[in-house]
Design a protein around this motif. Structure first.
Motif, PDB file in Angstrom:
ATOM      1  N   ARG A  20      44.289  34.857  61.722  1.00 31.03           N
ATOM      2  CA  ARG A  20      44.416  34.104  59.563  1.00 31.03           C
ATOM      3  C   ARG A  20      44.348  35.374  58.254  1.00 31.03           C
ATOM      4  N   ARG A  21      42.454  35.096  58.932  1.00 26.26           N
ATOM      5  CA  ARG A  21      42.025  35.839  57.600  1.00 26.26           C
ATOM      6  C   ARG A  21      43.310  36.532  57.179  1.00 26.26           C
ATOM      7  N   ARG A  22      43.260  37.813  58.075  1.00 22.07           N
ATOM      8  CA  ARG A  22      43.291  39.298  58.177  1.00 22.07           C
ATOM      9  C   ARG A  22      44.860  39.435  56.859  1.00 22.07           C
ATOM     10  N   ASN A  23      45.177  37.773  57.952  1.00 16.96           N
ATOM     11  CA  ASN A  23      46.981  38.287  57.139  1.00 16.96           C
ATOM     12  C   ASN A  23      46.220  37.095  55.874  1.00 16.96           C
ATOM     13  N   ARG A  24      45.383  36.423  55.340  1.00 15.83           N
ATOM     14  CA  ARG A  24      45.220  36.208  54.194  1.00 15.83           C
ATOM     15  C   ARG A  24      45.156  37.099  52.846  1.00 15.83           C
ATOM     16  N   ILE A  25      44.230  37.904  53.601  1.00 18.39           N
ATOM     17  CA  ILE A  25      43.917  39.013  52.682  1.00 18.39           C
ATOM     18  C   ILE A  25      45.307  40.111  52.613  1.00 18.39           C
ATOM     19  N   ARG A  26      46.065  40.564  53.666  1.00 19.67           N
ATOM     20  CA  ARG A  26      46.449  41.390  52.969  1.00 19.67           C
ATOM     21  C   ARG A  26      48.136  40.773  52.587  1.00 19.67           C
ATOM     22  N   HIS A  27      47.866  39.535  52.280  1.00 18.83           N
ATOM     23  CA  HIS A  27      48.705  38.619  51.233  1.00 18.83           C
ATOM     24  C   HIS A  27      48.468  38.512  50.190  1.00 18.83           C
ATOM     25  N   TRP A  28      47.914  38.577  50.295  1.00 17.51           N
ATOM     26  CA  TRP A  28      46.792  38.230  48.607  1.00 17.51           C
ATOM     27  C   TRP A  28      46.288  39.274  47.636  1.00 17.51           C
ATOM     28  N   GLY A  29      46.293  40.579  48.554  1.00 15.09           N
ATOM     29  CA  GLY A  29      45.405  41.357  47.986  1.00 15.09           C
ATOM     30  C   GLY A  29      46.583  42.144  47.063  1.00 15.09           C
ATOM     31  N   PRO A  30      47.615  42.194  47.693  1.00 15.85           N
ATOM     32  CA  PRO A  30      49.128  43.563  46.428  1.00 15.85           C
ATOM     33  C   PRO A  30      48.920  42.619  45.391  1.00 15.85           C
ATOM     34  N   PHE A  31      48.807  40.953  45.696  1.00 18.33           N
ATOM     35  CA  PHE A  31      48.722  40.522  44.119  1.00 18.33           C
ATOM     36  C   PHE A  31      47.564  40.212  43.406  1.00 18.33           C
ATOM     37  N   ALA A  32      46.045  40.485  43.652  1.00 21.80           N
ATOM     38  CA  ALA A  32      44.990  40.349  43.522  1.00 21.80           C
ATOM     39  C   ALA A  32      45.107  41.852  42.515  1.00 21.80           C
ATOM     40  N   LEU A  33      45.630  42.753  43.048  1.00 22.73           N
ATOM     41  CA  LEU A  33      45.656  43.987  42.471  1.00 22.73           C
ATOM     42  C   LEU A  33      46.882  44.016  41.040  1.00 22.73           C
ATOM     43  N   LEU A  34      47.547  43.666  41.655  1.00 23.21           N
ATOM     44  CA  LEU A  34      48.891  43.360  40.742  1.00 23.21           C
ATOM     45  C   LEU A  34      48.039  42.134  38.706  1.00 23.21           C
ATOM     46  N   LEU A  35      48.067  41.627  39.128  1.00 22.26           N
ATOM     47  CA  LEU A  35      47.007  40.102  38.592  1.00 22.26           C
ATOM     48  C   LEU A  35      45.959  41.221  37.817  1.00 22.26           C
ATOM     49  N   ASN A  36      44.856  41.586  38.718  1.00 18.18           N
ATOM     50  CA  ASN A  36      44.454  43.052  37.409  1.00 18.18           C
ATOM     51  C   ASN A  36      44.356  43.454  36.912  1.00 18.18           C
ATOM     52  N   LEU A  37      46.035  43.994  37.203  1.00 20.94           N
ATOM     53  CA  LEU A  37      46.489  45.355  36.535  1.00 20.94           C
ATOM     54  C   LEU A  37      46.734  45.217  35.003  1.00 20.94           C
ATOM     55  N   PHE A  38      48.113  43.303  34.952  1.00 21.05           N
ATOM     56  CA  PHE A  38      48.488  42.804  34.414  1.00 21.05           C
ATOM     57  C   PHE A  38      47.136  43.011  33.228  1.00 21.05           C
ATOM     58  N   VAL A  39      46.096  42.020  33.533  1.00 14.34           N
ATOM     59  CA  VAL A  39      44.552  41.704  32.773  1.00 14.34           C
ATOM     60  C   VAL A  39      44.537  42.689  32.004  1.00 14.34           C
ATOM     61  N   PHE A  40      44.224  44.358  33.535  1.00 16.53           N
ATOM     62  CA  PHE A  40      44.020  45.391  31.782  1.00 16.53           C
ATOM     63  C   PHE A  40      44.401  45.516  30.375  1.00 16.53           C
ATOM     64  N   VAL A  41      45.998  45.616  31.389  1.00 17.81           N
ATOM     65  CA  VAL A  41      47.446  45.953  30.403  1.00 17.81           C
ATOM     66  C   VAL A  41      47.105  44.604  29.088  1.00 17.81           C
ATOM     67  N   ALA A  42      47.114  43.788  29.485  1.00 16.71           N
ATOM     68  CA  ALA A  42      46.917  42.566  28.714  1.00 16.71           C
ATOM     69  C   ALA A  42      45.692  43.098  27.583  1.00 16.71           C
TER      70      ALA A  42
END
Length: 105
Positions: A20-42
């Motif tokens: 479950r922990r691995r799956n949570r990281i696998r699903h939320w990892g790309p979201f966190a990367l995109l959120l960080n990219l959005f914050v950087f660009v903003a």
């Protein structure tokens, strides 16, 4: 015999928790990367550029975007530099992780 069976049940339960922990990281990892990219660009847009394209000259720090330089405080320049490094570095690490996962299949 009873103790051996209870140990198996514990191992199965721990295996499910880890999955479950691995799956949570696998699903939320790309979201966190995109959120960080959005914050950087903003933030780069709000500040008038980023330190990757900017420069330091004679104790003055400049952020740059599209050839237009904006003078900023040293702390702002360093923030932009570190945020850019973390953002692009995390994308590189994620790419390596995905390639490694694909090679293990």
């Amino acid at each position: 015999m009873q103790k051996a069976l209870s140990q198996v049940a514990v191992n199965v339960h721990i295996g499910k928790m880890q999955r479950r922990r691995r799956n949570r990281i696998r699903h939320w990892g790309p979201f966190a990367l995109l959120l960080n990219l959005f914050v950087f660009v903003a933030v780069a847009f709000a500040l008038g550029g980023d330190a990757v394209n900017g420069r330091r000259a004679g104790g003055v720090h400049y952020l740059s975007s599209g050839g237009v330089e904006t003078e900023v405080a040293p702390a702002v320049w360093w923030y932009s530099q570190i945020h850019a490094t973390v953002t692009f570095g995390s994308f590189a690490l994620y790419l390596v992780y995905r390639l490694w996962r694909r090679s293990r299949r």
